[in-house]
Design an enzyme around this catalytic site. Structure first.
Site, PDB file in Angstrom:
ATOM      1  N   GLY A 218     -25.859  12.298  -0.958  1.00  0.00           N
ATOM      2  CA  GLY A 218     -27.955  12.544  -1.257  1.00  0.00           C
ATOM      3  C   GLY A 218     -28.219  12.767  -3.040  1.00  0.00           C
ATOM      4  O   GLY A 218     -27.517  12.403  -3.994  1.00  0.00           O
ATOM      5  N   SER A 219     -28.724  13.646  -3.511  1.00  0.00           N
ATOM      6  CA  SER A 219     -28.622  13.707  -5.304  1.00  0.00           C
ATOM      7  C   SER A 219     -27.708  14.518  -5.830  1.00  0.00           C
ATOM      8  O   SER A 219     -27.949  13.760  -7.493  1.00  0.00           O
ATOM      9  CB  SER A 219     -29.894  14.964  -5.225  1.00  0.00           C
ATOM     10  OG  SER A 219     -31.596  14.749  -4.994  1.00  0.00           O
TER      11      SER A 219
END
Lengths: 501, 487
Positions: A218-219
């Site tokens: 993810g981020s």
């Protein structure tokens, strides 16, 4: 007929000489290689005739020891903390070992060549042979906090905490897991049935999620993307303005990358979503479009090379000899559309919780990732050290100055009121401990219909960091909500234990 | 082996075949040497008793409870056999009985040790295929074996009398071999294997092939003595070897066929090899044509190769032989465990009662030598092999010494089959050759093998007695009474 009979006696002589030579070969020359065959029950029970060495934490809590079982006349392994240390110690069954039990088997069993002099002295002095004690880098307070937090989450999850300066692993927990005492039984039938039950369990308790399972980052991958932008000179520092669209149409496709809830990446100066924002702002609120656009601009090879410097794509990482870590993947994305997704941790990017911890640890150690290690010291029964760990650097992905830019960005994520982790990891919940980190919420399933995986990577304190943590909670939802609190608990417990010491 | 001498060094008349045996024997009459036998037997009882005590001390630090009773029973049995030999075969070889008794006694000790594993608080795991009365049964079988030994000596006073029953015994032998093949598997199959080699009725099990071995040895000897002149006729001369005529190949092909049938229908490679090897070697001794050895050997290799290609269980044996540890959890388990035991024993062994031979499946039968190797080490293993070697050597010596061609062939065959059987089973369990399950003479648990082995020893002793028995003194003076020397 006597001539023939004499020939027959010669034949018989040849048969017996062949047998004699063969038994000499098997029992004389082959004996040691036979003893080392895996599955040789006689060797196993011979090793149960003396006390296997203990496994202790860095603060001298015994997590595995052997005690004579009077019913069997053999030493049995005990794990006083049950499931808590299972991902670290592994198990020691009659037939096989995993984790540290496997990695340090020769030391624990006292068969390592380095221990032979000690064994010889024991033999002469008539003392009973004993295995060496293996001292872990693990801190019992951090491990306890890690296990409690994962168990409370009740979800498939893994967490690793690292000392950023040395790479020493301070905590390593996985959920769900197993009680190694179940596999330490000396009763072969019981062992078989327990083993079968664990193997059949749909939750896969034998899998160590902290190092053997990979999740989408993810981020949190935006750390690597930013670091590549600095290292390649595409972005000067954290305050450099970068293109911040509200929607980013990926090249060659009609797919549009959007931010969380489709909102504009607006620090007050970019209301229309066509202008620029400082990189640090985009990082703090985690704008996908900014980093997607950045990923398109960076070359595929530069991005992959940078990821590899942080230990992505390394199939050979071990925490101790033979204790392998699953490879975190970042392939070469030649298609700019894919690269844009990969830059924000989508596509085929994968990480282990250990990899997440290593990212923050590198940032906390002025941009230098250290090789993670789990064994601090091996001590012979006479208390002399057989081996001690020495820290080793993996690579230098960024300069200390560039690392300082990233530190500032990660600090903002937690300390700035608009940061994604401010509410769950800010000083108001940590009791004044300043954490720097990055959240990640990895979308899952077809059209992102599955539950999001929560990811959080961080270090603390922001000045003179002592601990870096990586957490992944599968299906946990927002990284800030599900993963960050786990890291906070570990950091608080660890720093408190260090304060006492 | 250039000169034939008695154990005491007295020259003995050379064999009849060489045509020089007409010289009068001037030396003193050969002694029976029964006193040597008695001394050796006392030594044997001593060794076996020490081993028995050793097992108890190794297992739980105590002298085993039944030591006195077992010891007395063994001494009485051995003593009775000795007395019978003094009476029935006073000139027989003095070493055969002590050697066989030593193996038999050590076998009982090892079976006791294996039976006791995991029982009564002893270390180890109970062997599920043994009961707490297995040793008692083995002692019982020993008693029958020794009775059979005495009976053979008593009923067969001249080995040549057997020649009369050549074809009767041949037929009996074939029936005994073939019987398990035609019986239903429930009666004839050894549990847990494919081998159909036994007859099991009401808890009692007989392995007829053990007795067939003796009957067929007699048959081969009688048949070959009658036909040897024809079989020895030379055909073509190729590469320095006289090949037999093609039409004379019949018997060897039939023997080969029968052994293949045993192999295919009874899944018993070991016995098949044993019978065929016995026949070929006796044929060679009868005809002195080494071409028979070569033809037999080639036929055997060819048959084995075809069998290994056609039959999965034969193929498995070869695969496991090549790399047993690769199949350690399946087909290679037993062989691997046996080898681990041998390695664990090393040079000097773990000591009786202190190894883990119970980890090897069926260690009390086919794999019993690995138990000896584990607990008595390479030293004990070599001692066992030398005892077998001595039995073979004494048997062949009797064959060479006896004059009558039938007895000569029979003794040669009986001695060779011991060597071949030991080679096949010990070679199998030590991975010299692919493993084929046959019993280890005198050591393995089970009655048939033990009884048949004792009968074989009796035949060898009868033949050696005949060979060494002095010719009756010619009566010089009618007024004198003939002196019959005893013992």
């Amino acid at each position: 007929m006597n001539r023939a009979l004499r020939r027959v006696s010669l034949i018989c002589l040849v048969l017996f000489v062949a047998l004699l030579i063969n038994v000499n070969y098997v029992q004389g020359f082959q004996a040691s290689s036979l003893a080392n065959e895996p599955g040789n029950g006689r060797t196993i029970s011979a090793t149960l005739q003396f006390q296997r060495g203990s496994i202790v934490t860095a603060d001298q809590k015994v997590v595995a020891y052997s005690k004579m079982n009077k019913n069997f006349g053999e030493y049995q392994r005990h794990y006083p903390f049950g499931k808590m240390y299972a991902p670290v110690t592994g198990y020691n069954t009659l037939f096989s070992q995993t984790g540290i039990e496997g990695a340090a088997n020769k030391d624990l069993a006292g068969t390592d060549p380095a221990l032979e002099v000690h064994n010889l002295i024991d033999l002469i002095s008539g003392k009973q042979k004993k295995g060496a004690t293996v001292e872990l880098t693990v801190n019992s307070a951090a491990q306890q906090a890690a296990w409690n937090a994962l168990r409370a989450s009740g979800r498939e999850s893994g967490v690793v905490a690292i000392n950023p300066q040395t790479g020493a692993i301070l905590a390593l927990a996985s959920y769900p897991t197993f009680d190694p005492n179940l596999l330490a039984t000396l009763d072969g039938n019981k062992l078989n049935s327990n083993d079968k039950r664990l193997l059949r369990d749909p939750a896969h308790p034998l899998i160590n999620n902290a190092i053997s399972t990979t999740f989408p980052p993810g981020s949190t991958f935006k750390i690597v993307t930013s670091s590549t932008a600095f290292a390649t000179g595409k972005v000067a520092d954290q305050n450099t303005p970068v293109f911040a669209p509200t929607r980013l149409t990926l090249p060659g496709t009609t797919t549009q990358l959007i931010n969380d809830n489709g909102s504009a990446c607006n620090n007050g100066g970019n209301p229309t979503g066509n202008g620029k924002v400082p990189l640090i702002f985009a990082f703090t609120v985690s704008c996908n479009t900014v980093f997607g656009a950045l990923g398109e601009k960076l070359s595929a090879s530069a991005l992959q090379a940078q990821a590899s410097k942080y230990n992505f794509n390394n199939p050979n990482l071990t925490l101790a000899p033979g204790m392998r870590v699953a490879t975190s993947n970042f392939p070469l994305y030649k298609d700019p559309a894919q690269r844009a997704g990969a830059a924000i941790g989508q596509e085929s990017d994968t990480v282990t919780p250990l990899q997440e911890a290593m990212l923050s640890a590198a940032m906390a150690n002025t941009g230098v990732p250290m090789k993670p290690s789990l064994i601090q010291k091996v001590t012979a029964p006479d208390l002399s050290a057989v081996q001690t760990a020495t820290p080793a650097t993996l690579s230098t992905p960024v300069t200390p100055t560039q690392a300082a830019h990233l530190q500032a960005m990660m600090t903002n994520v937690v300390q700035s009121p608009d940061g994604t982790a401010h509410a769950t990891a800010g000083t108001q919940v940590t009791g004044g401990i300043t954490i720097a980190g990055k959240t990640g919420t990895a979308q899952n399933g077809i059209n992102n219909s599955g539950l999001d995986d929560a990811v959080f990577t961080c270090y603390a304190p922001t000045t003179q960091p002592q601990i870096a943590v990586g957490v992944v909670v599968k299906g946990g939802g927002f990284g800030a909500d599900a993963a960050a609190p786990i890291a906070v608990q570990i950091i608080k417990a660890y720093l408190a234990s260090q304060g006492k010491g | 082996m250039s000169a034939i001498t008695t154990p005491g060094g007295h020259p003995l008349g050379a064999d009849a075949g060489a045509g020089q045996g007409s010289q009068p024997v001037a030396a003193p009459m050969p002694r029976g040497r029964r006193r040597t036998e008695l001394l050796m037997l006392i030594f044997v009882v001593g060794v076996v008793m020490l081993a028995y005590a050793n097992v108890g001390l190794g297992l739980n630090g105590k002298i085993p409870a039944g030591m006195f009773e077992y010891g007395l029973a063994f001494a009485v049995l051995v003593g009775a056999a000795h007395v019978a030999v003094r009476w029935l075969a006073p000139y027989a070889d003095p070493l055969l009985l002590p050697l066989a008794a030593l193996l038999n006694g050590l076998g009982i000790v090892m079976i006791y040790r294996l039976q006791e594993a995991g029982r009564g608080g002893n270390p180890g795991v109970q062997i599920s295929t043994m009961s707490s009365s297995t040793t008692l049964f083995q002692v019982f079988y020993t008693t029958i074996g020794m009775a059979a030994f005495v009976a053979v000596l008593a009923f067969i006073r001249q080995p040549r009398t057997l020649q009369r029953y050549t074809y009767t015994l041949g037929a009996i032998g074939l029936v005994l071999v073939a019987l398990p093949a035609v019986l239903p598997s429930s009666i004839s199959e050894v549990p847990g294997t494919l081998a159909k080699i036994q007859i099991s009725v009401g808890g009692f099990t007989v392995q007829p092939e053990e007795f067939a071995k003796l009957a067929l040895a007699v048959f081969f000897a009688g048949y070959l003595v009658a036909k040897r002149d024809v079989l020895a006729l030379a055909g073509r001369h190729v590469l320095g070897i006289d090949l037999p005529r093609a039409r004379d190949l019949g018997p060897v092909l039939i023997a080969w066929g029968v052994s293949l049938v045993v192999l295919i229908f009874e899944s018993d490679i070991g016995t098949s090899a044993l019978f065929f090897g016995l026949f070929v070697v006796m044929m060679y001794v009868a005809t002195q044509r080494s071409s028979w050895l070569i033809i037999g050997f080639l036929l055997f290799i060819f048959g084995s190769f075809v069998a290994s290609q056609l039959f999965a269980h034969v193929h498995d044996r070869v695969v496991v032989w090549l790399d047993p540890f690769k199949y350690v959890h399946t087909t290679g388990f037993q062989l691997s465990q046996g080898l681990y035991g041998l390695g664990f024993g090393g040079v000097l062994g773990r000591g009786l009662g202190q190894g883990q031979p119970y980890l090897t499946p069926l260690v009390q039968s086919d794999f019993i030598t690995t138990a000896f190797g584990e607990e008595l080490g390479l030293a004990g293993m070599m001692a066992l092999l030398l005892i077998y070697g001595l039995i073979v050597q004494r048997g062949l010596r009797a064959a060479i010494a006896v004059r009558d061609p039938f007895s000569k062939l029979l003794a040669g065959g009986l001695a060779f089959v011991v060597a071949l059987q030991v080679f096949v089973i010990v070679g199998g369990v030590t991975r010299l050759i692919p493993l084929t399950g046959i019993t280890t003479p005198f050591l393995s648990q089970g009655g048939s093998s033990l009884i048949a082995s004792w009968m074989g020893i009796a035949l060898l002793m009868r033949i050696s007695d005949t060979a060494r028995r002095p010719a009756p003194q010619p009566i010089q003076d009618e007024g004198m009474t003939q002196v019959v020397r005893a013992g």
